[in-house]
Design an enzyme around this catalytic site. Structure first.
Site, short mmCIF file in Angstrom:
data_model
loop_
_atom_site.label_atom_id
_atom_site.label_comp_id
_atom_site.label_asym_id
_atom_site.label_seq_id
_atom_site.Cartn_x
_atom_site.Cartn_y
_atom_site.Cartn_z
N CYS A 2 21.85 17.40 30.15
CA CYS A 2 23.21 17.45 30.69
C CYS A 2 23.54 18.89 31.07
O CYS A 2 23.03 19.84 30.48
CB CYS A 2 24.27 16.97 29.71
SG CYS A 2 24.04 15.33 29.08
N ASN A 99 28.00 18.25 26.24
CA ASN A 99 26.55 18.16 26.05
C ASN A 99 26.31 18.02 24.56
O ASN A 99 26.95 18.72 23.77
CB ASN A 99 25.85 19.43 26.50
CG ASN A 99 25.87 19.60 28.00
OD1 ASN A 99 26.28 18.71 28.72
ND2 ASN A 99 25.42 20.75 28.47
N GLU A 486 -2.44 18.49 28.44
CA GLU A 486 -1.44 18.97 29.39
C GLU A 486 -1.60 18.28 30.76
O GLU A 486 -0.62 17.89 31.38
CB GLU A 486 -1.53 20.50 29.51
CG GLU A 486 -0.63 21.15 30.52
CD GLU A 486 0.87 20.91 30.31
OE1 GLU A 486 1.28 20.34 29.27
OE2 GLU A 486 1.64 21.26 31.23
N GLU A 493 4.29 12.31 33.46
CA GLU A 493 5.73 12.55 33.60
C GLU A 493 6.22 12.55 35.04
O GLU A 493 7.35 12.15 35.29
CB GLU A 493 6.21 13.79 32.82
CG GLU A 493 5.71 15.12 33.27
CD GLU A 493 6.23 16.26 32.38
OE1 GLU A 493 7.28 16.13 31.73
OE2 GLU A 493 5.57 17.32 32.37
N HIS A 509 -15.18 7.33 20.09
CA HIS A 509 -14.55 6.69 18.92
C HIS A 509 -13.45 5.72 19.32
O HIS A 509 -12.63 5.35 18.49
CB HIS A 509 -14.00 7.76 17.98
CG HIS A 509 -15.06 8.68 17.44
ND1 HIS A 509 -16.00 8.27 16.54
CD2 HIS A 509 -15.36 9.97 17.73
CE1 HIS A 509 -16.82 9.27 16.27
NE2 HIS A 509 -16.45 10.32 16.99
N LYS A 608 15.21 18.74 31.89
CA LYS A 608 14.46 19.97 31.70
C LYS A 608 14.57 20.50 30.27
O LYS A 608 13.60 20.95 29.69
CB LYS A 608 14.99 21.01 32.69
CG LYS A 608 14.26 22.33 32.66
CD LYS A 608 12.85 22.17 33.16
CE LYS A 608 12.03 23.44 33.09
NZ LYS A 608 10.60 23.15 33.20
O1 M6R Z 1 11.92 24.15 26.84
P1 M6R Z 1 10.76 23.75 25.96
O2 M6R Z 1 9.52 24.46 26.27
O3 M6R Z 1 11.11 23.84 24.50
O4 M6R Z 1 10.57 22.21 26.28
C1 M6R Z 1 9.64 21.45 25.57
C2 M6R Z 1 9.36 20.16 26.28
O5 M6R Z 1 10.53 19.40 26.39
C3 M6R Z 1 8.79 20.38 27.68
O6 M6R Z 1 7.64 21.15 27.65
C4 M6R Z 1 8.48 19.03 28.34
O7 M6R Z 1 7.42 18.40 27.71
C5 M6R Z 1 8.20 19.23 29.84
N1 M6R Z 1 8.81 18.20 30.60
C6 M6R Z 1 6.76 19.27 30.13
O8 M6R Z 1 6.46 19.34 31.48
#
Ligand code: M6R
Length: 613
Positions: A2, A99, A486, A493, A509, A608
């Site tokens: 938010c 928020n 990653e 995502e 496994h 984000k």
């Molecule tokens: O702001 P942060 O690095 O703490 O965020 C952690 C995760 O929410 C973040 O890395 C999330 O997995 C991203 N969408 C990955 O691309």
């Protein structure tokens, strides 16, 4: 999660709010709304993107010079017009944007309903508007500010709040507990926002609100106090980011821009820290705690998502280069165990935003137990950057794409520098070792540049062959096991393709059962000491007709012959290899997502900065 924006001054408030909401849209994009006071309270809200709201305002008009706005990532109640913020009191005089999460909202809601209040939405936020109204109207002797304080004392949970009331049409009230808010100070105008992006184009003077604080803001003044009414003098900070950093600069998406920024962001991260002349690593942010770090019993790294993956790379780095034992924890799990951490241990939290609720909770838990808490963080002024004992900024610049790319590589660079610095301090790394690592580190930006130049087009072509693959498997060993995780996270995502990352040896496994001619398997075969083993893994996949996409380098040219597709990257030391191998994987997921017509920068259901637990 938010976004909040607010404005008071001479400008047309709806323009400032809409622009600000667009800049904040990466934080949540289920719905958006604004409330302005211009004689009476005017509220406009719409499900969906900020554009929908902006069209509504263009159609209906909305005048006034002060107001608040919100872009939502739904927690309580589905994304629709009614559940969108702002939420308004029954008498239509108070509007609230919020928020965070009100944990005791259902009991408060029941109490209010028992007292005859009627709710319009399914949100937790509406409770605040109605409770505040009730408290304010309960006595002529209570000021609106006091009513806010009394309301907040009844609330359990987290909030970043902005509130307006028609009785004080020249004031915006804000409060913070667990969800960031900052105040931008202009010339006879003030801005509020949940992060700096909507403010940066108007002023670079900001005040960060801390937990338990509130502020009353007029166009030319502000008063900050605690919820308990203690008046505070806050430091005014200068924003270090510029407007160009939060715009797309001709790229179709922020994610692609941020992928291509990596040669520069990696160099920025090392600038003044990797010092060839003195053959040393200078990390001013942790200088004062270096002895404690060097003598630490162990490091526990806590983080989420992509930052957790960089933490896993950190584990390999610290163990190899500094001979320091490391455990890597999901921040969310760390706090709910009874973690055995205390004096003599170091908790290292990693976060791009510096606001991730689970990571903050881990940080607080470890602090409470007496551990030294260090942070690796991208956003200057964020909670983690302010509340850790010491830390290192990644200096990657604002990352707007929801899928993290340049923040990951910058985090890995910081971890590398920290591990080298500790290794040097401990006497494990000699001058010659340092020289070799430093030389190689300084070559990484141009190696990333090379990959972007040479691999972009082949990956784009290759992506079109895999656009409709239903599943993907990613395999890596050693330093590249976290990169496999990653790569899989990036793909799922933004393209919504199911993808799993595994340590390559684990394949036999279980996951091997999934492999058939429909299964693309991305194999990261670019670390010298695991090359032979990776070749065996590739053969195992091939024997089951899986299609191999190999990320390899010339030191492992055999891989080329047995792979269906390969992307060649420059060689480097094994411990630096994640900084190169991750680049093709970022590009692959980006192009597949684009081919599938996905909203790359704002993938469904994500935000984000995850500021709820
Ligand atoms: O702001 P942060 O690095 O703490 O965020 C952690 C995760 O929410 C973040 O890395 C999330 O997995 C991203 N969408 C990955 O691309």
């Amino acid at each position: 999660m938010c976004g909040i924006v607010g404005y008071i001054g001479d400008r047309k408030a709806s323009d400032v709010l809409i622009k600000g909401l667009k800049r904040l849209e990466y934080r949540g994009y289920d719905s958006a709304g604004v409330a302005l006071i211009n004689g009476s309270l005017e509220v406009r809200k719409r499900k969906g993107k900020v554009d929908h709201l902006s069209k509504l305002i263009a159609k209906e008009g909305l005048s006034g010079n002060m107001g608040i706005g919100h872009t939502r990532w739904a927690t309580h109640g589905e994304p629709n017009d009614v559940n969108s913020h702002p939420h308004v009191s029954e008498n239509g005089k108070i509007a609230v944007v919020h928020n965070g999460i009100i944990e005791n909202y259902s009991s408060l809601k029941k109490q209010l309903a028992d007292r005859g209040k009627t709710f319009q939405s399914q949100t937790d936020t509406e409770v605040i508007a109605l409770l505040l109204e009730e408290i304010y109207n309960s006595s002529f002797e209570i000021s609106f500010e006091e009513a806010i304080q009394l309301t907040l004392k009844q609330i359990v949970g987290t909030y970043g709040l902005a509130i307006v009331h028609t009785d004080s049409p020249d004031k915006i009230y804000i409060a913070r507990k667990g969800s960031p808010l900052l105040l931008g100070i202009g010339e006879n105008e003030m801005f509020i926002a949940s992060d700096a992006s909507p403010i940066v184009e108007f002023t670079n003077k900001v005040i960060y609100l801390d937990d338990g604080e509130m502020a009353t803001i007029t166009r030319d003044n502000y008063k900050v106090k605690t919820i308990d009414d203690v008046v505070l003098t806050k430091e005014v900070h200068e924003l270090a980011i510029g407007l160009e950093e939060i715009e797309k600069a001709g790229y179709p998406h922020f994610m692609l821009k941020e992928i291509f920024e990596q040669p520069r962001s990696i160099a920025d991260c090392m600038r003044g820290r990797v010092v060839k002349e003195t053959n040393s690593i200078q990390l001013g942010g942790i200088e004062d705690v270096m002895d404690e770090l060097v003598n630490a019993r162990r490091i526990v790294i806590a983080a989420c998502g992509t930052s957790w993956h960089s933490g896993l790379v950190g584990e390999y780095l610290f163990e190899e280069l500094a001979k320091l034992p490391v455990e890597v924890e999901y921040a969310s799990e760390f706090r709910y165990r009874d973690p055995l951490i205390g004096r003599g241990d170091v908790l290292l939290v990693i976060s791009q935003s510096g606001e991730t609720a689970d990571t903050l909770a881990a940080m607080r838990e470890a602090k409470k137990r007496g551990a030294l808490v260090l942070g690796i963080c991208n956003v200057v002024g964020s909670t983690i950057s302010r509340d850790t004992d010491a830390g290192v900024f990644t200096h990657a610049g604002p990352e707007i794409g929801v899928a993290s790319t340049k923040a990951f590589t910058a985090q890995v660079v910081v971890l590398t520098m920290m591990a080298l610095a500790v290794g040097k301090h401990k006497g494990i790394l000699k001058d010659d070792d340092m020289r070799m690592y430093i030389n190689e580190l300084l070559m990484l930006p141009s190696k990333v540049e090379y990959i972007l130049e040479h691999a972009n087009e082949p990956i784009k072509k290759m992506a079109s062959l895999f656009t409709y693959a239903p599943n993907f498997l990613y395999l890596g060993r050693s330093y590249n096991f976290p990169v496999a995780l990653e790569g899989a996270l990036k793909l799922k995502e933004i393209s919504y393709i199911h993808a799993e990352g595994y340590p390559a040896a684990e394949m036999k496994h279980g996951p091997i059962a999934l492999i058939d001619e429909m299964m693309p398997v991305v194999v990261i075969a670019a670390t010298e000491h695991t090359n032979d083993k990776m070749i065996s893994n590739i053969e195992e996949v091939k024997a089951r007709k899986g299609r191999i996409i190999a990320i390899m380098n010339d030191a492992n040219s055999d891989v080329k012959d047995i792979s269906d597709f390969h992307i060649s990257i420059p060689t480097t030391k094994d411990c630096f290899s994640p900084l190169l191998t991750v680049i093709p994987l970022q590009l692959l997921s980006y192009y597949i997502a684009v081919n599938r017509g996905c909203n790359v920068d704002q993938p469904r259901n994500l935000a984000k900065s995850v500021t709820v637990e």
